[in-house]
Scaffold this motif. Structure first.
Motif, PDB file in Angstrom:
ATOM      1  N   SER A 180       0.809  -1.207   0.000  1.00  0.00           N
ATOM      2  CA  SER A 180       0.000   0.000   0.000  1.00  0.00           C
ATOM      3  C   SER A 180       0.847   1.264   0.000  1.00  0.00           C
ATOM      4  N   GLY A 181       2.144   1.139  -0.303  1.00  0.00           N
ATOM      5  CA  GLY A 181       2.968   2.314  -0.548  1.00  0.00           C
ATOM      6  C   GLY A 181       3.542   2.954   0.691  1.00  0.00           C
ATOM      7  N   ARG A 182       2.694   3.429   1.602  1.00  0.00           N
ATOM      8  CA  ARG A 182       3.192   4.130   2.766  1.00  0.00           C
ATOM      9  C   ARG A 182       2.212   3.974   3.908  1.00  0.00           C
ATOM     10  N   LEU A 183       2.694   4.267   5.112  1.00  0.00           N
ATOM     11  CA  LEU A 183       1.843   4.181   6.290  1.00  0.00           C
ATOM     12  C   LEU A 183       0.815   5.297   6.280  1.00  0.00           C
ATOM     13  N   GLU A 184      -0.335   5.008   6.858  1.00  0.00           N
ATOM     14  CA  GLU A 184      -1.305   6.067   7.093  1.00  0.00           C
ATOM     15  C   GLU A 184      -0.730   7.037   8.128  1.00  0.00           C
ATOM     16  N   PRO A 185      -1.120   8.336   8.084  1.00  0.00           N
ATOM     17  CA  PRO A 185      -0.548   9.326   9.013  1.00  0.00           C
ATOM     18  C   PRO A 185      -0.661   8.927  10.482  1.00  0.00           C
ATOM     19  N   GLU A 186      -1.807   8.358  10.871  1.00  0.00           N
ATOM     20  CA  GLU A 186      -1.982   7.965  12.265  1.00  0.00           C
ATOM     21  C   GLU A 186      -1.040   6.828  12.646  1.00  0.00           C
ATOM     22  N   GLN A 187      -0.842   5.882  11.718  1.00  0.00           N
ATOM     23  CA  GLN A 187       0.063   4.777  11.980  1.00  0.00           C
ATOM     24  C   GLN A 187       1.507   5.255  12.064  1.00  0.00           C
ATOM     25  N   GLU A 188       1.889   6.152  11.145  1.00  0.00           N
ATOM     26  CA  GLU A 188       3.257   6.670  11.149  1.00  0.00           C
ATOM     27  C   GLU A 188       3.541   7.453  12.422  1.00  0.00           C
ATOM     28  N   ALA A 189       2.569   8.258  12.866  1.00  0.00           N
ATOM     29  CA  ALA A 189       2.755   9.033  14.090  1.00  0.00           C
ATOM     30  C   ALA A 189       2.924   8.118  15.299  1.00  0.00           C
ATOM     31  N   ALA A 190       2.126   7.059  15.361  1.00  0.00           N
ATOM     32  CA  ALA A 190       2.234   6.122  16.478  1.00  0.00           C
ATOM     33  C   ALA A 190       3.583   5.409  16.468  1.00  0.00           C
ATOM     34  N   LEU A 191       4.015   4.974  15.297  1.00  0.00           N
ATOM     35  CA  LEU A 191       5.279   4.251  15.180  1.00  0.00           C
ATOM     36  C   LEU A 191       6.457   5.171  15.491  1.00  0.00           C
ATOM     37  N   ARG A 192       6.414   6.388  14.988  1.00  0.00           N
ATOM     38  CA  ARG A 192       7.500   7.343  15.242  1.00  0.00           C
ATOM     39  C   ARG A 192       7.596   7.660  16.739  1.00  0.00           C
ATOM     40  N   ALA A 193       6.447   7.888  17.369  1.00  0.00           N
ATOM     41  CA  ALA A 193       6.450   8.185  18.803  1.00  0.00           C
ATOM     42  C   ALA A 193       6.966   7.000  19.613  1.00  0.00           C
ATOM     43  N   ALA A 194       6.600   5.786  19.176  1.00  0.00           N
ATOM     44  CA  ALA A 194       7.066   4.592  19.884  1.00  0.00           C
ATOM     45  C   ALA A 194       8.580   4.473  19.830  1.00  0.00           C
ATOM     46  N   VAL A 195       9.163   4.774  18.672  1.00  0.00           N
ATOM     47  CA  VAL A 195      10.621   4.716  18.529  1.00  0.00           C
ATOM     48  C   VAL A 195      11.281   5.817  19.347  1.00  0.00           C
ATOM     49  N   GLU A 196      10.748   7.042  19.227  1.00  0.00           N
ATOM     50  CA  GLU A 196      11.365   8.181  19.891  1.00  0.00           C
ATOM     51  C   GLU A 196      11.317   8.076  21.414  1.00  0.00           C
ATOM     52  N   HIS A 197      10.280   7.433  21.949  1.00  0.00           N
ATOM     53  CA  HIS A 197      10.123   7.347  23.396  1.00  0.00           C
ATOM     54  C   HIS A 197      10.611   6.026  23.973  1.00  0.00           C
ATOM     55  N   GLY A 198      11.265   5.201  23.157  1.00  0.00           N
ATOM     56  CA  GLY A 198      11.885   3.993  23.680  1.00  0.00           C
ATOM     57  C   GLY A 198      10.953   2.827  23.902  1.00  0.00           C
ATOM     58  N   TYR A 199       9.825   2.804  23.184  1.00  0.00           N
ATOM     59  CA  TYR A 199       8.876   1.701  23.346  1.00  0.00           C
ATOM     60  C   TYR A 199       9.475   0.381  22.891  1.00  0.00           C
ATOM     61  N   TYR A 200      10.365   0.441  21.899  1.00  0.00           N
ATOM     62  CA  TYR A 200      10.954  -0.784  21.354  1.00  0.00           C
ATOM     63  C   TYR A 200      12.306  -1.118  21.976  1.00  0.00           C
ATOM     64  N   GLU A 201      12.740  -0.329  22.957  1.00  0.00           N
ATOM     65  CA  GLU A 201      13.980  -0.655  23.645  1.00  0.00           C
ATOM     66  C   GLU A 201      13.776  -1.839  24.578  1.00  0.00           C
ATOM     67  N   SER A 202      14.859  -2.469  24.976  1.00  0.00           N
ATOM     68  CA  SER A 202      14.785  -3.603  25.900  1.00  0.00           C
ATOM     69  C   SER A 202      15.727  -3.353  27.084  1.00  0.00           C
ATOM     70  N   PRO A 203      15.193  -3.099  28.286  1.00  0.00           N
ATOM     71  CA  PRO A 203      13.760  -3.033  28.600  1.00  0.00           C
ATOM     72  C   PRO A 203      13.129  -1.740  28.062  1.00  0.00           C
ATOM     73  N   ARG A 204      11.813  -1.752  27.952  1.00  0.00           N
ATOM     74  CA  ARG A 204      11.109  -0.604  27.400  1.00  0.00           C
ATOM     75  C   ARG A 204      11.250   0.609  28.319  1.00  0.00           C
ATOM     76  N   ALA A 205      11.459   1.782  27.674  1.00  0.00           N
ATOM     77  CA  ALA A 205      11.534   3.025  28.425  1.00  0.00           C
ATOM     78  C   ALA A 205      10.156   3.601  28.706  1.00  0.00           C
ATOM     79  N   ILE A 206       9.152   3.097  27.998  1.00  0.00           N
ATOM     80  CA  ILE A 206       7.780   3.575  28.169  1.00  0.00           C
ATOM     81  C   ILE A 206       6.840   2.431  27.831  1.00  0.00           C
ATOM     82  N   ASP A 207       5.732   2.316  28.554  1.00  0.00           N
ATOM     83  CA  ASP A 207       4.781   1.252  28.230  1.00  0.00           C
ATOM     84  C   ASP A 207       3.660   1.800  27.352  1.00  0.00           C
ATOM     85  N   ALA A 208       2.798   0.903  26.906  1.00  0.00           N
ATOM     86  CA  ALA A 208       1.757   1.295  25.954  1.00  0.00           C
ATOM     87  C   ALA A 208       0.802   2.321  26.547  1.00  0.00           C
ATOM     88  N   SER A 209       0.466   2.184  27.815  1.00  0.00           N
ATOM     89  CA  SER A 209      -0.463   3.134  28.436  1.00  0.00           C
ATOM     90  C   SER A 209       0.126   4.531  28.492  1.00  0.00           C
TER      91      SER A 209
END
Length: 256
Positions: A180-209
């Protein structure tokens, strides 16, 4: 031909299937087949999950207040028959035949009214999110369709448009660009924020809530957007395999 993808995010207590899936986050339901006429609807659904999750999903379909996608907020008097076609420890296949009444409304029937005959439907139900993918001629009135869907849903669910594009992939996107070419804006914003705030780090720097609070969205909305974004990024990563003819066949809403 055009592709239209949107999601309904149900409030607690407003849809039995959504409530059942929200209690079992690893379970989900997708349509295998869905057909509609002016006064009837037939569908076959495939659910996966734990035995307890499938028990709850089965009960939601079999109870009379579900009515196979009826959006009416009160008992509309529709006649519905649901049968279990197959059941294992982790899968459930259900067949539903629904005969509507004049006060009933559903996404397929509203689509038929505004987008014409021959609309193809696929659905995926994860948690409180009910995603619809429609393939239609492109001749109908999409705005009127959404107006009627929102009116029928009322305050039971929030409607989110995810994509409206030509159904045939655009070669100008280039090889390896993903389905589908590219992420939808809402999906991209969520993914970018998750990376920037350490959601994918181990251990996580921030949880989903905490991340959901930062983005000012419900936790279920955040996790849904992240799952869809992750799936699309993975598809795009392996898209080059298709050029070499080594791709494994995929269903657009395949969630197995």
């Amino acid at each position: 031909m055009r592709e239209l993808v949107f999601a309904l995010e149900y409030e607690p207590g407003r849809n039995r299937v959504a409530d059942a899936l929200a209690e079992h986050p690893d379970s989900r339901v997708r349509s295998l087949s869905l057909h509609v006429t002016a006064d009837r609807l037939w569908r076959v659904d495939h659910a996966i999950g734990t035995p307890a999750a499938l028990d709850d999903v089965e009960a939601a379909f079999l109870d009379g207040d579900y009515y196979a996608d009826c959006l009416a907020t009160d008992d509309c008097g529709a006649a519905q028959t649901t049968r279990v076609l197959d059941r294992t420890d982790d899968t459930l296949v259900l067949y539903t035949d629904w005969e509507r009444t004049p006060v009933c409304a559903s996404v397929p029937h509203i689509a038929r009214e505004h987008l014409g005959d021959g609309v193809l439907f696929e659905t995926r139900h994860e948690g409180r999110h009910y995603t619809w993918r429609l393939i239609h001629s492109g001749v109908g009135d999409v705005s009127a369709f959404f107006d009627d869907v929102r009116a029928a849903v009322g305050d039971a669910a929030r409607t989110e448009l995810l994509r409206t594009t030509p159904a045939v992939p655009d070669d100008s996107r280039g090889e390896g660009s993903g389905r589908s070419g590219r992420l939808e804006p809402e999906q991209e914003a969520a993914l970018r924020a998750a990376v920037e705030h350490g959601y994918y780090e181990s251990p996580r720097a921030i949880d989903a809530s905490e991340l959901a609070e930062h983005l000012d969205v419900p936790r279920s909305t955040l996790t849904y957007r992240l799952r869809r974004a992750e799936a699309q990024v993975i598809e795009a990563h392996f898209a080059d395999d298709e050029v070499g003819g080594s791709a494994v066949g995929r269903h657009p809403l395949n969630d197995r």
